[in-house]
Structure formats: structure tokens, C-alpha cells
Design a protein around this motif. Structure first.
Motif, PDB file in Angstrom:
ATOM      1  N   ALA A   1       0.560  -0.937   0.033  1.00  0.00           N
ATOM      2  CA  ALA A   1      -0.202   0.127   0.037  1.00  0.00           C
ATOM      3  C   ALA A   1       0.957   1.201  -0.101  1.00  0.00           C
ATOM      4  O   ALA A   1       0.410   2.141  -0.841  1.00  0.00           O
ATOM      5  CB  ALA A   1      -1.184   0.228   1.053  1.00  0.00           C
ATOM      6  N   VAL A   2       1.996   1.858   0.960  1.00  0.00           N
ATOM      7  CA  VAL A   2       2.995   2.191   0.649  1.00  0.00           C
ATOM      8  C   VAL A   2       3.584   2.829  -0.425  1.00  0.00           C
ATOM      9  O   VAL A   2       3.517   3.843  -1.148  1.00  0.00           O
ATOM     10  CB  VAL A   2       3.873   2.474   2.134  1.00  0.00           C
ATOM     11  N   GLN A   3       3.694   1.097  -1.550  1.00  0.00           N
ATOM     12  CA  GLN A   3       4.420   1.651  -2.780  1.00  0.00           C
ATOM     13  C   GLN A   3       3.670   1.939  -3.733  1.00  0.00           C
ATOM     14  O   GLN A   3       4.662   2.629  -4.413  1.00  0.00           O
ATOM     15  CB  GLN A   3       4.923   0.449  -2.927  1.00  0.00           C
ATOM     16  N   GLN A   4       2.371   1.603  -3.563  1.00  0.00           N
ATOM     17  CA  GLN A   4       1.279   2.780  -4.360  1.00  0.00           C
ATOM     18  C   GLN A   4       0.747   3.523  -4.246  1.00  0.00           C
ATOM     19  O   GLN A   4       0.256   4.168  -4.774  1.00  0.00           O
ATOM     20  CB  GLN A   4       0.058   0.989  -4.723  1.00  0.00           C
ATOM     21  N   ALA A   5       0.981   3.425  -2.893  1.00  0.00           N
ATOM     22  CA  ALA A   5       1.055   5.662  -2.848  1.00  0.00           C
ATOM     23  C   ALA A   5      -0.621   5.495  -2.118  1.00  0.00           C
ATOM     24  O   ALA A   5      -1.831   6.305  -2.566  1.00  0.00           O
ATOM     25  CB  ALA A   5       1.376   6.806  -3.480  1.00  0.00           C
ATOM     26  N   ALA A   6      -1.052   4.699  -2.129  1.00  0.00           N
ATOM     27  CA  ALA A   6      -2.353   4.167  -1.534  1.00  0.00           C
ATOM     28  C   ALA A   6      -2.204   4.578   0.209  1.00  0.00           C
ATOM     29  O   ALA A   6      -3.643   5.176   0.786  1.00  0.00           O
ATOM     30  CB  ALA A   6      -2.949   3.096  -1.678  1.00  0.00           C
ATOM     31  N   ILE A   7      -1.502   4.439   1.038  1.00  0.00           N
ATOM     32  CA  ILE A   7      -1.799   5.085   1.964  1.00  0.00           C
ATOM     33  C   ILE A   7      -0.196   5.876   2.612  1.00  0.00           C
ATOM     34  O   ILE A   7       0.721   5.603   2.141  1.00  0.00           O
ATOM     35  CB  ILE A   7      -2.011   3.739   3.279  1.00  0.00           C
ATOM     36  N   SER A   8      -0.039   6.671   3.302  1.00  0.00           N
ATOM     37  CA  SER A   8       1.027   7.765   3.385  1.00  0.00           C
ATOM     38  C   SER A   8       1.650   6.643   4.143  1.00  0.00           C
ATOM     39  O   SER A   8       3.248   7.409   4.588  1.00  0.00           O
ATOM     40  CB  SER A   8       0.909   8.808   4.325  1.00  0.00           C
ATOM     41  N   GLY A   9       1.505   5.813   5.489  1.00  0.00           N
ATOM     42  CA  GLY A   9       2.568   5.548   6.675  1.00  0.00           C
ATOM     43  C   GLY A   9       1.910   6.011   7.920  1.00  0.00           C
ATOM     44  O   GLY A   9       2.708   5.268   8.850  1.00  0.00           O
TER      45      GLY A   9
END
Length: 74
Positions: A32-40
Motif C-alpha cells: 500500500a505504501v509502494q502504491q501510494a495508497a496510504i501515507s504510512g
């Protein structure tokens, strides 16, 4: 009933569930982080369901997965 065998098999099962669950969550977060779906920095509600059909057991456990606070050091 052999209490020692029962306890040993429960511990073995829970260890497998814990290790496997942690790995799955870590992979999902990384994806999800790699796909920029979440900020972390999010916090996600989480639910785990334990089912043992032969014992007619279904137990749900609720919690949360926190990725970190905004501005916190990695």
C-alpha cells in the motif's frame, strides 16, 4: 484428554498464526505504501476471527494496527 498435548498444540497453532499474520500485515502495508495508497501514518481497525468448527467456537478479537504518528522518526 492429555493437557500437555493440548497446550502444546495450542501454542504451536498460535505461534503459526502470529508469525503468518504479522508477515501478511507487513506485506500489505509495504504494498500500500509502494502504491501510494496510504501515507504510512494511518491507524487501521483490525479484527481477527478464531473458528474451530468441531468445538462450535467462533471468537472475534478487535484491535488496531498503527503505522506511526505524522512527523515521528522512522
Amino acid at each position: 484428554m492429555d493437557e500437555e498435548e493440548l497446550n502444546s498444540s495450542i501454542r504451536k497453532f498460535l505461534k503459526m498464526v502470529g508469525v503468518s499474520s504479522q508477515r501478511e500485515i507487513e506485506h500489505a502495508v509495504a504494498r500500500a505504501v509502494q502504491q501510494a495508497a496510504i501515507s504510512g501514518t494511518e491507524t487501521f481497525p483490525a479484527r481477527m476471527t478464531l473458528e474451530i468448527d468441531g468445538l462450535r467456537l467462533k471468537a472475534e478479537f478487535d484491535g488496531e494496527i498503527r503505522l506511526g504518528a505524522p512527523g515521528a522518526a522512522p
